[in-house]
Design an enzyme around this catalytic site. Structure first.
Site, mmCIF file in Angstrom:
data_model
loop_
_atom_site.group_PDB
_atom_site.id
_atom_site.type_symbol
_atom_site.label_atom_id
_atom_site.label_comp_id
_atom_site.label_asym_id
_atom_site.label_seq_id
_atom_site.Cartn_x
_atom_site.Cartn_y
_atom_site.Cartn_z
ATOM 1 N N ASN A 8 0.868 -1.179 0.000
ATOM 2 C CA ASN A 8 0.000 0.000 0.000
ATOM 3 C C ASN A 8 0.911 1.237 0.000
ATOM 4 O O ASN A 8 1.476 1.595 1.025
ATOM 5 C CB ASN A 8 -0.888 -0.035 1.262
ATOM 6 C CG ASN A 8 -1.761 1.201 1.379
ATOM 7 O OD1 ASN A 8 -1.863 1.991 0.440
ATOM 8 N ND2 ASN A 8 -2.397 1.364 2.526
ATOM 9 N N LYS A 10 0.081 4.250 -0.346
ATOM 10 C CA LYS A 10 -0.586 5.449 0.189
ATOM 11 C C LYS A 10 -0.340 6.641 -0.750
ATOM 12 O O LYS A 10 -0.318 6.451 -1.950
ATOM 13 C CB LYS A 10 -0.129 5.707 1.630
ATOM 14 C CG LYS A 10 -0.247 4.428 2.484
ATOM 15 C CD LYS A 10 -0.070 4.648 3.933
ATOM 16 C CE LYS A 10 -0.192 3.309 4.647
ATOM 17 N NZ LYS A 10 -0.142 3.429 6.087
ATOM 18 N N HIS A 97 -9.741 1.475 4.668
ATOM 19 C CA HIS A 97 -8.471 1.629 5.391
ATOM 20 C C HIS A 97 -8.667 2.594 6.563
ATOM 21 O O HIS A 97 -9.427 3.561 6.462
ATOM 22 C CB HIS A 97 -7.386 2.157 4.447
ATOM 23 C CG HIS A 97 -6.020 2.085 5.049
ATOM 24 N ND1 HIS A 97 -5.557 3.004 5.962
ATOM 25 C CD2 HIS A 97 -5.029 1.173 4.891
ATOM 26 C CE1 HIS A 97 -4.330 2.660 6.333
ATOM 27 N NE2 HIS A 97 -3.980 1.556 5.701
ATOM 28 N N GLU A 99 -6.957 4.907 7.670
ATOM 29 C CA GLU A 99 -6.641 6.319 7.376
ATOM 30 C C GLU A 99 -7.814 7.007 6.683
ATOM 31 O O GLU A 99 -7.945 8.226 6.744
ATOM 32 C CB GLU A 99 -5.350 6.395 6.539
ATOM 33 C CG GLU A 99 -4.128 6.131 7.407
ATOM 34 C CD GLU A 99 -2.906 5.617 6.656
ATOM 35 O OE1 GLU A 99 -2.904 5.673 5.414
ATOM 36 O OE2 GLU A 99 -1.965 5.158 7.326
ATOM 37 N N GLU A 170 -5.756 -4.847 10.588
ATOM 38 C CA GLU A 170 -4.766 -3.794 10.756
ATOM 39 C C GLU A 170 -5.054 -3.008 12.038
ATOM 40 O O GLU A 170 -5.837 -2.043 12.005
ATOM 41 C CB GLU A 170 -4.815 -2.835 9.575
ATOM 42 C CG GLU A 170 -4.353 -3.440 8.277
ATOM 43 C CD GLU A 170 -3.707 -2.381 7.383
ATOM 44 O OE1 GLU A 170 -2.566 -2.589 6.987
ATOM 45 O OE2 GLU A 170 -4.335 -1.352 7.124
ATOM 46 N N GLY A 176 2.070 2.343 10.791
ATOM 47 C CA GLY A 176 3.053 3.410 10.653
ATOM 48 C C GLY A 176 3.705 3.821 11.960
ATOM 49 O O GLY A 176 4.340 4.863 12.033
ATOM 50 N N SER A 207 3.075 -1.937 10.547
ATOM 51 C CA SER A 207 4.516 -1.972 10.851
ATOM 52 C C SER A 207 5.183 -3.299 10.496
ATOM 53 O O SER A 207 6.034 -3.802 11.237
ATOM 54 C CB SER A 207 4.760 -1.613 12.317
ATOM 55 O OG SER A 207 4.374 -0.262 12.551
HETATM 56 P P1 PGA Z 1 2.566 0.392 7.688
HETATM 57 O O1 PGA Z 1 1.141 0.605 7.019
HETATM 58 O O2 PGA Z 1 3.142 -0.889 7.124
HETATM 59 O O3 PGA Z 1 3.376 1.598 7.288
HETATM 60 O O4 PGA Z 1 2.364 0.288 9.149
HETATM 61 C C1 PGA Z 1 0.278 -0.456 6.785
HETATM 62 C C2 PGA Z 1 -1.023 0.029 6.190
HETATM 63 O O5 PGA Z 1 -1.458 1.132 6.529
HETATM 64 O O6 PGA Z 1 -1.639 -0.651 5.377
#
Ligand code: PGA
Length: 247
Positions: A8, A10, A97, A99, A170, A176, A207
């Site tokens: 992903n 983003k 997601h 976010e 998640e 993140g 992460s």
């Molecule tokens: P990350 O993000 O690996 O940077 O923690 C995962 C995601 O948001 O899908």
């Protein structure tokens, strides 16, 4: 079953040329390790605007979008329809997601998006997860069950729907943050989710890096990973793919 590794990106990288270069570096890296393609399924989800160019590059890497809208066409400024994604050779689409949920996307909207994706024969990757506060007060399972219930309207619907739906667990606090949910704890969640989701693939995200990637698959039994930050670093992402190809 081959583990599925989903990148992903983003809102990265910042230019089309960087996106092409990142994609090509991954593609070249995979070619050098024949085991990767044999043993791992790879999906890259770039920003919408890079999809058409990346679709032109011949590769075994599948493409996914990071979101979609539920209507087919019309007066919906800024939105992207399922058919537009299909037209760009997109096979997968991330839905819900955290976010996006944080920006106001509701379970009602996620339900419509899921439905639209399935109708268009796109394979949705539905993200669910609890916040740190919810985890602290022991509400993780309840939150996840509720999200599934709302996103599918009725939890028993999952069984009757296509196995093309992928679920990504998640935990919001792990995304993140450099603070992943430990495989042992993630496994407990997976076992809980397996009560409702029998056939569908369940991924872990939050992460993930080259050190912990294989543990989620081997020790915790997830069917794959959703990788954010680490998927933008070629070496690190290739190391994740290489490690997961050993399963
Ligand atoms: P990350 O993000 O690996 O940077 O923690 C995962 C995601 O948001 O899908």
């Amino acid at each position: 079953m081959k583990p599925l590794i989903v990148a992903n990106w983003k809102m990265n990288p910042q230019s089309l040329s960087e996106a092409i270069s990142l994609f090509n570096s991954i593609r070249e890296g995979i070619k050098k390790h024949s085991n990767i393609l044999k043993n791992v399924g790879i999906i890259v989800c770039p920003p919408f605007v890079y999809l058409s160019q990346l679709a032109k590059i011949k590769s075994k890497i599948k493409l996914g979008a990071q979101d979609l809208f539920w209507e087919e066409k019309g007066t919906f400024t800024g939105e992207i329809s399922p058919q537009m994604l299909k037209d760009l050779k997109c096979e997968y689409v991330i839905v819900g997601h955290s976010e996006r949920r944080k920006l106001g996307e509701t379970d009602e909207m996620i339900h419509k998006k899921l439905k639209a994706a399935i109708q268009a024969k796109l394979k949705p990757i539905l993200c669910i997860g609890e916040t740190e506060e919810e985890r602290k007060i022991g509400r993780t399972f309840m939150i996840l069950k509720n999200q599934l219930k709302e996103d599918f309207k009725n939890i028993s619907n999952i069984k009757h729907r296509t196995s093309n739906i992928i679920i990504a667990y998640e935990p919001v606090w792990a995304i993140g943050s450099g603070n992943p949910c430990q495989p042992y704890d993630a496994k407990k969640v997976l076992l809980f989710l397996r009560k409702f989701i029998k056939k569908n693939k369940i991924l872990y995200g939050g992460s993930v890096n080259s050190q912990n990637a294989l543990d989620y698959i081997k020790k915790a039994n997830f069917d794959g990973l959703l990788v954010g930050g680490a998927s933008l670093k070629v070496k690190e992402f290739l190391a994740i793919l290489k490690n997961c190809s050993q399963t």
